[in-house]
Design an enzyme around this catalytic site. Structure first.
Site, PDB file in Angstrom:
ATOM      1  N   ASP A  78       0.864  -1.172   0.000  1.00  0.00           N
ATOM      2  CA  ASP A  78       0.000   0.000   0.000  1.00  0.00           C
ATOM      3  C   ASP A  78       0.905   1.228   0.000  1.00  0.00           C
ATOM      4  OD1 ASP A  78      -2.493   1.540   0.509  1.00  0.00           O
ATOM      5  OD2 ASP A  78      -1.481   1.933   2.424  1.00  0.00           O
ATOM      6  N   ALA A  79       0.395   2.340  -0.470  1.00  0.00           N
ATOM      7  CA  ALA A  79       1.244   3.542  -0.583  1.00  0.00           C
ATOM      8  C   ALA A  79       1.083   4.488   0.595  1.00  0.00           C
ATOM      9  CB  ALA A  79       0.938   4.269  -1.894  1.00  0.00           C
ATOM     10  N   TYR A  80      -0.119   5.063   0.738  1.00  0.00           N
ATOM     11  CA  TYR A  80      -0.330   6.149   1.689  1.00  0.00           C
ATOM     12  C   TYR A  80      -0.463   5.626   3.115  1.00  0.00           C
ATOM     13  CZ  TYR A  80      -0.993   8.751  -2.582  1.00  0.00           C
ATOM     14  OH  TYR A  80      -0.804   9.317  -3.827  1.00  0.00           O
TER      15      TYR A  80
ATOM     16  N   ARG B  92      -7.257  12.513   6.613  1.00  0.00           N
ATOM     17  CA  ARG B  92      -7.025  11.115   6.289  1.00  0.00           C
ATOM     18  C   ARG B  92      -8.268  10.265   6.551  1.00  0.00           C
ATOM     19  NH1 ARG B  92      -4.954   7.398   3.033  1.00  0.00           N
ATOM     20  NH2 ARG B  92      -4.134   5.562   4.101  1.00  0.00           N
TER      21      ARG B  92
ATOM     22  N   SER C  26      -2.353   0.641  -4.865  1.00  0.00           N
ATOM     23  CA  SER C  26      -2.885   1.757  -4.081  1.00  0.00           C
ATOM     24  C   SER C  26      -4.203   2.282  -4.627  1.00  0.00           C
ATOM     25  CB  SER C  26      -1.862   2.897  -4.085  1.00  0.00           C
ATOM     26  OG  SER C  26      -2.377   4.059  -3.480  1.00  0.00           O
ATOM     27  N   ASN C  27      -4.970   2.888  -3.710  1.00  0.00           N
ATOM     28  CA  ASN C  27      -6.160   3.640  -4.103  1.00  0.00           C
ATOM     29  C   ASN C  27      -5.808   4.888  -4.895  1.00  0.00           C
ATOM     30  OD1 ASN C  27      -8.176   2.019  -2.954  1.00  0.00           O
ATOM     31  ND2 ASN C  27      -8.128   3.086  -0.987  1.00  0.00           N
TER      32      ASN C  27
END
Length: 227
Positions: free
Chosen positions: A9-11, A45, A122-123
């Protein structure tokens, strides 16, 4: 089966999502924002994620950049700063330049040296992810960047996790999926991936259908569990 592919995942996992608000708060003349930046970062977030779930459930997809803007607008209004258009634009600009967590480059490098494929799932929209990867200098440490925009729905829809097998042709148990989001890693575990939860906030485990195989405080221990 041996893990061949590490999917991140990124964030919140590779990139510090609080970095934009923290950087803006340190700038001259932003004392009003400085008093609220942590609350804004947290609410931003939370709403960003909530909007992904709501849009996935209702089938009313918009890309992650729009949801990032919507989440920020909510967060700024919640502290009475929604009238500061310049602050809004500054925060959005900084979101394209998020810092990677300190241990990320070395951890990815070790995995790469161990012969593991490393990619993002990622989203985030492709453009957002490209900006973050380039800004953090991670391009040479990643084999690919996969975005949910390829299927038009957000995680944890199984069609998103399908993108890994479609891209690499690997079995699910050859994949180690790594996320700082408990709901994401539990959903990936239920899907059939081996999983590692980067529990940076020391949060309780989400009550879902599966649990992560590994729980780590950050990414630095990841290469060791794969040896």
């Amino acid at each position: 089966m041996t893990v061949t592919t590490c999917i991140f995942d990124a964030y919140g996992t590779l990139f510090d999502v609080s970095a934009a608000a923290r950087a803006a708060a340190s700038e001259t003349g932003r004392e009003a924002f400085g008093a609220h930046w942590q609350e804004v970062a947290r609410t931003w977030r939370d709403k960003q994620l909530q909007y992904t779930w709501l849009r996935a459930v209702t089938g009313r997809h918009k890309d992650f950049w729009q949801l990032t803007q919507d989440g920020l607008d909510y967060a700024l209004e919640s502290v009475g700063l929604d009238g500061d258009a310049e602050l809004r634009e500054r925060l959005l600009a900084l979101y394209w330049e998020l810092e990677a967590f300190p241990e990320v480059p070395e951890s990815l490098s070790e995995l790469q040296q161990a012969g593991k494929r490393c990619a993002i799932l990622s989203n985030g929209s492709p453009e957002m992810l490209k900006g973050a990867v380039e800004s953090a200098g991670l391009g040479g440490l990643l084999d690919d960047v996969l975005s949910v925009e390829a299927v038009g729905v957000f995680k944890p829809d199984a069609r998103v996790y399908d993108l890994v097998g479609d891209r690499y042709g690997c079995a699910r148990d050859e994949v180690l999926f790594v996320s700082s989001n408990g709901w994401d890693v539990c959903s990936a575990a239920a899907y059939g991936f081996a999983t590692a939860w980067v529990n940076r906030a020391a949060a309780p485990l989400d009550r879902l259908d599966a649990a992560p195989d590994h729980i780590l405080p950050d990414l630095s221990g990841l290469p060791e569990i794969l040896r």
